[in-house]
Write a protein that holds these residues in place. Structure first.
Motif, short mmCIF file in Angstrom:
data_model
loop_
_atom_site.label_atom_id
_atom_site.label_comp_id
_atom_site.label_asym_id
_atom_site.label_seq_id
_atom_site.Cartn_x
_atom_site.Cartn_y
_atom_site.Cartn_z
N SER B 348 0.82 -1.21 0.00
CA SER B 348 0.00 0.00 0.00
C SER B 348 0.86 1.27 0.00
N MET B 399 -6.98 6.17 -3.98
CA MET B 399 -8.01 5.61 -3.08
C MET B 399 -7.87 4.10 -2.98
N HIS B 402 -5.43 2.12 -0.68
CA HIS B 402 -5.71 1.82 0.73
C HIS B 402 -6.35 0.44 0.82
N PRO B 403 -5.71 -0.51 1.51
CA PRO B 403 -6.22 -1.89 1.49
C PRO B 403 -7.67 -2.02 1.92
N ALA B 404 -8.06 -1.29 2.97
CA ALA B 404 -9.43 -1.46 3.46
C ALA B 404 -10.45 -0.89 2.48
N VAL B 405 -10.08 0.22 1.81
CA VAL B 405 -10.98 0.78 0.81
C VAL B 405 -11.09 -0.19 -0.37
N ASP B 406 -9.94 -0.74 -0.74
CA ASP B 406 -9.93 -1.70 -1.84
C ASP B 406 -10.75 -2.94 -1.50
#
Lengths: 267, 585
Positions: B348, B399, B402-406
């Motif tokens: 990331s 955007m 970002h791992p959590a957004v992905d």
């Protein structure tokens, strides 16, 4: 003639920037949230979206202003002062620093909330199996143990989705298999993802969960449902011709209904 | 050298001159035509897909003649939809985005801009083109094999791509041919990249120091290095997958696979290994597609603002940094793949950091425009369009870093929107800009500016209408690669899909203006002067295309690449080969 296309283009850039923002704001596009970590994930999503939107609009408007005010033929050009280079580097660095800060704070918490939740005795443990083109689920039953999987015994036509051998495996006898995922509200859940043939994706929008199911691997996803309801589980990894219709449903119910459901499905 | 000149002078027959030519300019045009053909084929495939997603029972006129089984009565089956998707992605990524900016324009203009008479390895160069053409033929042949074209997407993840016909039609011979085509393409690209690197290093004319290179040359050079380091890995992966499919090995296939009720005889392989190898190639590939655009935009923005590019050395540094970083970000394609979640941030952070050089470059372009005397030619308009769409597509990339957004947006239309905004729009705008800018040099005639501007305006509006709404589809949770939307959750999104389809068809139709302009201008266009845009670099002092050599005599470079502005010679630019006495005021 040529320069006449400058001002309309500047106007168009500004219009596009504003229309795009309006499109994003026109509706609550994200589905409702129904799990504990969903709020922090949405928070991070909104922050990064806001970062991006501010930069998007500023950059498009800056471009528009420069084109709008660009000189007419015949005048001399103006030199850009070299400090503009330094300014560009710092401006970009500030933006990146902000992004890394977001990643290191909100992002880290959101990611940790998804992947490093503890498993405690209260955790509901389930296995999910992806196959072309269906999801199946199983619960370990009263003994808390999943019976071993025998690939050669898998036969969906008689409901043996997981290849269980209750005759020989004691642990398999009380396992409950189902084509629907039923979970109690408010309790942490660990779903162990398996795949039988090709890679599938386990995507529950409202839970803010997406994880590939990979043959040969056991991949856990952990979350805590917080809202009673019926949610679609969609396949999110290209798995063949039936990919578009590969889905199952998650039913989040009150604890007593969950216990009742387990009892009616127990052997 | 003498023999090469004689070949181009026409002492050998037309066959050697136009077909198996070793002249980099002819090869550049051959690549250009190949990618032009490819882009229209791949675009037509996307139309069929778009119509099918939006109106899933609509009949596509004539499609049943292409494949009676794949589209009975003209309505594509779900498996045929996946084939269209696979071919669309493969053709666009490899035969358009890799070929046009690098192989086509790079071949034509790299030697001219560095003042060279030829590339370092002309015969290898010819071989590289013909292998690319062969790869395209093999790929298109998959449309006509009995069990149908491949269906595993351009990323071809095993086991789907590894277990053969058991997993679905098209995954048999069609998938094998796909792998062979990509393998041939890899070899062709490797040969081409070596040629580019050696040419740039060894064949620069006197005075052409590295810091005097046009930024296009830097971009082609960095791209060639990326190609050299990444395509080899893809080649290895493709060979291993072919072995898994045909020789009983198990590099990517684990034990216990039960496919359509049949137990596969494989054991010990890892599906994730393919993803690591593929994306180790795949992410540099993204920059292989976009970096030449960086070069082209820098080149044209400077010329059409009549100002030196702001921060030349910084732009060079940014391109080198992007090239380096592109090799350590591949895992961001794999946040939800089952890779250890602890490696999420390892990928990331570099992914976020790679937007630093990209953002700096964008700001430097904008800084170059400031106070410039903007010549809003079609080429320049496409460059401005490139900057606008690159900002749009780039920001959504940050955007998704970002791992959590992905984890929520991965495999949704948000990603489709992002990758198309960058690769399908920005990179293509770079190609358009290059075409309008260099057509006069390549063919001796100007492209029609009125048609060009019409093409630009409609395309620019069209791509935003097509791809902007895809972002919100992704936010709503619409998965990509669905042949149809059939469930209650997705049905409400169909009106937006229909809007996108109409926008895509309209934007596609506009491209025929471009095609018409190309053909019409080739024969009827206004004759081009030697240096129609008053550019500074050596391609504008080279001989016309018809003559036997690139330069009457080997040029000597005495000036930087972008000396635009008032001079003591009564014009507003200094040619790189001008005498020392010509100076900026």
């Amino acid at each position: 003639m040529r320069l006449s296309s400058g001002k309309p283009f500047a106007f168009l850039l500004a219009l596009l920037a504003l229309a795009s923002v309006a499109l994003f704001l026109s509706k609550q596009w994200l589905p409702v949230t129904a799990s504990q970590h969903a709020a922090i994930l949405d928070q991070q999503l909104h922050w990064t979206l806001l970062d991006s939107a501010v930069l998007f609009v500023s950059a498009q408007l800056l471009l528009a202003v420069l084109i709008w005010t660009s000189q007419i033929d015949g005048k001399n050009t103006r030199k850009t002062p070299p400090r503009a280079i330094t300014a560009s580097v710092w401006l970009a660095t500030a933006f990146i620093a902000l992004e890394i800060f977001t990643a290191a704070t909100l992002g880290r918490s959101a990611w940790a909330a998804m992947y490093t939740q503890d498993v405690n005795p209260d955790t509901v443990r389930v296995q999910a199996l992806g196959q072309q083109f269906a999801f199946y689920f199983r619960y370990p039953g009263a003994d808390g143990k999943f019976g071993p999987i025998h690939v050669s015994k898998i036969d969906p036509s008689i409901g043996n989705y997981f290849g269980l051998d209750p005759l020989h495996d004691a642990a398999a006898r009380d396992d409950i298999s189902s084509a629907t995922l039923v979970l109690p509200v408010g309790r942490p859940v660990e779903i162990m993802l398996l795949a039988q043939d090709v890679i599938h994706g386990f995507y529950i929008r409202e839970m803010r969960i997406q994880q590939d199911m990979v043959p040969g691997m056991e991949i856990p996803v952990r979350f805590t449902p917080t809202r009673i309801g019926k949610y679609e589980i969609a396949c999110s990894q290209l798995c063949g011709l039936g990919h578009y219709r590969m889905r199952a449903f998650l039913q989040v119910v009150p604890e007593q209904d969950f216990q009742a459901w387990l009892r009616t499905h127990a052997h | 050298m003498r023999t090469e000149v004689s070949i181009r002078a026409g002492t050998q027959g037309a066959f050697r001159r136009y077909v198996f030519s070793t002249d980099h300019k002819t090869i550049g045009i051959q690549y250009f035509i190949l990618s032009l053909f490819s882009v229209f084929v791949a675009m037509a495939l996307s139309w069929i897909m778009r119509v099918h997603v939006a109106w899933n029972s609509a009949r596509i006129p004539g499609l049943q003649h292409l494949s009676a089984a794949g589209a009975p009565g003209g309505v594509p089956t779900p498996e045929y939809y996946l084939s269209l998707l696979t071919l669309h992605g493969t053709i666009m990524i490899f035969f358009v985005l890799t070929v046009a900016p690098q192989s086509a324009f790079g071949n034509y203009f790299l030697p001219l801009q560095i003042g060279a008479e030829e590339t370092a390895f002309p015969v290898l160069n010819m071989l590289s083109f013909w292998m690319t053409a062969l790869a395209l033929v093999v790929l298109l042949a998959t449309l006509f094999v009995s069990d149908g074209p491949p269906q595993s997407g351009w990323t071809a993840y095993p086991p789907l791509s590894g277990v053969g016909i058991d997993a679905g039609t098209g995954l048999g011979r069609g998938q094998d041919l796909w792998l062979v085509a990509i393998g041939i393409f890899c070899v062709a690209s490797l040969i081409g990249s070596i040629n580019f690197i050696v040419t740039l290093m060894d064949m620069r004319c006197q005075g052409m120091s590295l810091m005097r290179l046009p930024l296009t040359c830097w971009a082609w050079f960095v791209t060639a290095v990326l190609t050299l380091l990444s395509f080899g890995v893809l080649l290895a992966a493709v060979i291993l997958l072919l072995l898994d499919r045909n020789a009983g090995t198990s590099f990517f296939l684990p034990s216990g696979l039960l496919v359509s009720g049949k137990l596969e005889e494989h054991a010990g392989g890892s599906p994730l290994l393919w993803q690591h190898l593929f994306w180790f190639f795949g992410h540099p590939e993204v920059y292989i597609a976009i970096l030449p655009g960086f070069g082209i935009v820098s080149h044209i923005v400077s010329c059409s603002s009549r100002k030196p590019i702001l921060g030349y050395k910084v732009v060079v540094g940014c391109m080198l940094a992007i090239g380096f970083l592109s090799f350590i970000v591949w895992g961001h394609h794999m946040f939800v793949s089952g890779m250890s979640p602890f490696s999420g941030f390892l990928f990331s952070i570099p992914t976020i950091v790679i937007s630093l050089p990209a953002t700096i470059t964008t700001l430097l372009w904008i800084g170059t425009l400031w106070g410039g005397k903007l010549q809003l030619t079609t080429a320049m308009m496409f460059c401005l369009g490139f900057i606008s769409t690159f900002v749009t597509g780039g920001l959504t990339g940050v955007m998704l870093a970002h791992p959590a957004v992905d984890a929520y947006l991965h495999a949704t239309y948000f990603v489709v929107a992002h990758l198309h905004m960058v690769m399908g729009v920005s990179a293509i705008f770079g190609i358009f800009a290059a075409t309008y800018f260099w057509f006069p040099k390549m063919f001796g005639r100007m492209l029609n500016e009125r048609l060009g501007l019409l093409h630009f305006w409609l395309t620019f509006i069209g791509v935003y209408c097509t791809f902007m709404p895809m972002h919100v589809l992704g936010m709503a949770g619409n998965p990509r690669r669905y042949a149809m939307l059939t469930d209650d959750f997705l049905l409400p999104l169909i009106p937006l899909h229909r809007f996108i389809t109409i926008a895509a068809l309209a934007t596609g139709a506009v491209q025929f203006i471009f095609l018409f302009n190309l053909v019409w201008s080739l024969f009827r266009g206004q004759s081009a002067s030697v240096n129609p845009w008053n550019g500074t670099s050596l391609e504008w002092v080279a001989c016309s295309r018809a003559s036997a050599c690139n330069f009457q005599e080997s040029p000597v470079v005495r000036h930087a690449a972008y000396d635009y502005g008032e001079t003591n010679a009564g014009r507003d630019f200094v040619l790189q080969s001008d005498p020392e006495s010509v100076q900026l005021r």
